[in-house]
Every structure is written in C-alpha cells, then in structure tokens.
Design an enzyme around this catalytic site. Sequence first.
Site, PDB file in Angstrom:
ATOM      1  N   HIS A  64       0.819  -1.222   0.000  1.00  0.00           N
ATOM      2  CA  HIS A  64       0.000   0.000   0.000  1.00  0.00           C
ATOM      3  C   HIS A  64       0.847   1.264   0.000  1.00  0.00           C
ATOM      4  O   HIS A  64       0.388   2.331   0.410  1.00  0.00           O
ATOM      5  CB  HIS A  64      -0.956  -0.015   1.200  1.00  0.00           C
ATOM      6  CG  HIS A  64      -2.006  -1.071   1.071  1.00  0.00           C
ATOM      7  ND1 HIS A  64      -2.741  -1.537   2.128  1.00  0.00           N
ATOM      8  CD2 HIS A  64      -2.423  -1.797  -0.005  1.00  0.00           C
ATOM      9  CE1 HIS A  64      -3.587  -2.473   1.709  1.00  0.00           C
ATOM     10  NE2 HIS A  64      -3.394  -2.660   0.420  1.00  0.00           N
TER      11      HIS A  64
ATOM     12  N   ASN B 108      -3.896 -12.934  15.201  1.00  0.00           N
ATOM     13  CA  ASN B 108      -4.768 -11.760  15.195  1.00  0.00           C
ATOM     14  C   ASN B 108      -5.601 -11.714  16.468  1.00  0.00           C
ATOM     15  O   ASN B 108      -6.029 -12.771  16.960  1.00  0.00           O
ATOM     16  CB  ASN B 108      -5.696 -11.785  13.965  1.00  0.00           C
ATOM     17  CG  ASN B 108      -6.095 -10.393  13.543  1.00  0.00           C
ATOM     18  OD1 ASN B 108      -5.241  -9.568  13.258  1.00  0.00           O
ATOM     19  ND2 ASN B 108      -7.394 -10.111  13.544  1.00  0.00           N
TER      20      ASN B 108
HETATM   21  N1  APR Z   1      -1.792  -8.038  17.830  1.00  0.00           N
HETATM   22  C1  APR Z   1      -2.529  -8.810  16.989  1.00  0.00           C
HETATM   23  N2  APR Z   1      -3.606  -8.341  16.301  1.00  0.00           N
HETATM   24  C2  APR Z   1      -3.919  -7.041  16.484  1.00  0.00           C
HETATM   25  C3  APR Z   1      -3.203  -6.185  17.349  1.00  0.00           C
HETATM   26  C4  APR Z   1      -2.093  -6.738  18.036  1.00  0.00           C
HETATM   27  N3  APR Z   1      -1.341  -6.004  18.884  1.00  0.00           N
HETATM   28  N4  APR Z   1      -3.780  -4.949  17.314  1.00  0.00           N
HETATM   29  C5  APR Z   1      -4.824  -5.047  16.461  1.00  0.00           C
HETATM   30  N5  APR Z   1      -4.908  -6.290  15.964  1.00  0.00           N
HETATM   31  C6  APR Z   1      -5.840  -6.806  14.951  1.00  0.00           C
HETATM   32  C7  APR Z   1      -7.223  -6.201  15.006  1.00  0.00           C
HETATM   33  O1  APR Z   1      -8.051  -6.974  15.849  1.00  0.00           O
HETATM   34  C8  APR Z   1      -7.675  -6.265  13.552  1.00  0.00           C
HETATM   35  O2  APR Z   1      -8.401  -7.442  13.280  1.00  0.00           O
HETATM   36  O3  APR Z   1      -5.313  -6.410  13.702  1.00  0.00           O
HETATM   37  C9  APR Z   1      -6.371  -6.297  12.756  1.00  0.00           C
HETATM   38  C10 APR Z   1      -6.144  -5.031  11.953  1.00  0.00           C
HETATM   39  O4  APR Z   1      -7.118  -5.002  10.920  1.00  0.00           O
HETATM   40  P1  APR Z   1      -7.382  -3.624  10.153  1.00  0.00           P
HETATM   41  O5  APR Z   1      -7.544  -2.539  11.135  1.00  0.00           O
HETATM   42  O6  APR Z   1      -8.468  -3.881   9.146  1.00  0.00           O
HETATM   43  O7  APR Z   1      -6.013  -3.338   9.395  1.00  0.00           O
HETATM   44  P2  APR Z   1      -5.505  -3.992   8.046  1.00  0.00           P
HETATM   45  O8  APR Z   1      -5.979  -5.399   7.903  1.00  0.00           O
HETATM   46  O9  APR Z   1      -4.039  -3.760   7.973  1.00  0.00           O
HETATM   47  O10 APR Z   1      -6.225  -3.068   6.934  1.00  0.00           O
HETATM   48  C11 APR Z   1      -5.854  -3.278   5.608  1.00  0.00           C
HETATM   49  O11 APR Z   1      -7.116  -1.297   5.003  1.00  0.00           O
HETATM   50  O12 APR Z   1      -7.700   0.913   5.315  1.00  0.00           O
HETATM   51  C12 APR Z   1      -6.899   0.054   4.600  1.00  0.00           C
HETATM   52  O13 APR Z   1      -4.899   0.686   3.604  1.00  0.00           O
HETATM   53  C13 APR Z   1      -5.457   0.370   4.835  1.00  0.00           C
HETATM   54  O14 APR Z   1      -3.586  -1.171   4.830  1.00  0.00           O
HETATM   55  C14 APR Z   1      -4.876  -0.939   5.380  1.00  0.00           C
HETATM   56  C15 APR Z   1      -5.878  -1.966   4.885  1.00  0.00           C
END
Ligand code: APR
Length: 244
Positions: free
Chosen positions: A118, A211
């Site tokens: 990204h 996760n």
């Molecule tokens: N350890 C493990 N899991 C975690 C932690 C942690 N310390 N903190 C948060 N999480 C989990 C959350 O429960 C959530 O399910 O990580 C996940 C993050 O998911 P998202 O917030 O959707 O992030 P991501 O999957 O990276 O999003 C993908 O979406 O908005 C776009 O471009 C943006 O790259 C991003 C993409």
Amino acid sequence: MDNLQLLAQWLKESTYTVVFTGAGMSTESGLPDFRSKTGLWKSKDPKKLASIEAMYQNPHEFYDFYRQRLATLGEAKPHKGHLILADWEKKRIIQAIITQNVDGLHHRAGSHRVIELHGTLRESLCLKCQKTYPSQILLTEGIPRCSCGNMLKPGVVLFGEMLPQEALRQADIETRRSHLFIVIGSSLEVSPANFFPLEAKEVGARLVLINLEPTEMDERADLLIRDKAGHVLEKIDGILKTLA
Ligand code: APR
C-alpha cells in the site's frame, strides 16, 4: 504441544517462510489500526479522507488527516515484534515480509526484504511530473505543491487507486514460493491484499493467522493464534532459541 510450540516447529521445518502484516502489527508501537473498535475507520469515513476523490474535493480535510498520521508516525518506534522479524530475516528463519502498512516500521527495525503493497508515508509524489518529496513537505500548512505547481499526493495507495504493480509482482513471487505463510495483525478485509493468504494456501503453504479478533479467513487457516503480535513473536523467539 501448544500453538506457539507448533508454530516454532513449523518455522524450523519451513524452507521458505513469508510474513504478511497489517495494522495490528503496529498498534503496539502506538499507531491505530483501522477496523478494530479503536480503529481509524470507526470514527472517520475512509472514502472522505483516504480516497483520490477526497484529495481533490476536500483537500484541506484530506491533508489535515495525513498531517495527523505523519505526526503520530514521527513519535512511533518499531516494537520488539518488528525487531524479532528483522532478526529472523538475518537468521534466514523468514525470507520476506509483505506488508499493508505504510509506516515504514519494518524498515526501521532493520528488515530488508519488505514489500509495501500500500505504498509508504515516507514520501509524497507529484502525479503530473512524478517528482517525489520526503513526506515532511506535507507538514507545511495548506496544500503541499510540487515545484511544477501540481498538488502532491502522499506515497500511499488511496482508496480507488491501483496497487503498485511491482509490489504486487514481488508479493506474488514470494507467496508462490512460501511453505509457511504467517499473517500478523490484519482483518484481511481489503483486496487485493487479502488475496495473498489464499494464494499461499493454493500453492500448498501452511497458513497461520495471528490476530486479536476473528477474520473472514479463519476457517482457511491451519493455525489460529488469538494474541498480541509482540507477545507471540517474543514467545516463539524464545522457543526457537531452545530448539536451536
Ligand atoms: N496483535 C494482533 N492483532 C492485532 C493487534 C495486536 N497487537 N492490534 C490489532 N490487531 C488486529 C485487530 O483486531 C484487527 O483485526 O489487527 C487487525 C487489523 O485489521 P485492520 O484494522 O483492518 O487493518 P488492516 O488489515 O491492515 O487493513 C488493511 O485497510 O484501510 C486500509 O490501507 C489500509 O492497509 C490498510 C488496509
């Protein structure tokens, strides 16, 4: 054998291990994720703030949003989990990291083979003349402009934009080579990034999801670890040292 010992065993057995990270990998560095209950998109509309239309239709809100993200990024540091992944790359325990994150924390931790699906907040670019600038230019008030006069875009993939072709190509190569594919801290809700864990399964890799919350791909995983990224990586690193 508990899940952590099993994953340590799989890491030992695997000849090609790819780690795939999302925003959950950076929350322990103080950066918010997007879709958990404290995520950025719980209080803000991504289409209004992180899309190419937003940049042209409401530029002041758009640039204020990225100025804030850049400011929080300035205070963030790689946590123990990032450092362990960089150490595992040096020890050839893992071969590559594919990340959805734009915070650059894997690079700052010392990882080299990092594929940023990204883009990166480290730089901004002019869509007209393709000139790039360090993203600190976004911190100036108002609308940051290129020397050619055109508005500058943060170097991240905005909603509505294609992912960088070279990053997609590299991520595909690494995924096809993987025997073990470990997802850390991603809801796996965003395509095409969420295609790679499925592709790993198709080529016969073991799929591990680390996760805090359930994801839409849990039933495809060979192993689920419902715990914090930093804690899991520290525990596994300790087990690997006893197996060495
Ligand atoms: N350890 C493990 N899991 C975690 C932690 C942690 N310390 N903190 C948060 N999480 C989990 C959350 O429960 C959530 O399910 O990580 C996940 C993050 O998911 P998202 O917030 O959707 O992030 P991501 O999957 O990276 O999003 C993908 O979406 O908005 C776009 O471009 C943006 O790259 C991003 C993409």
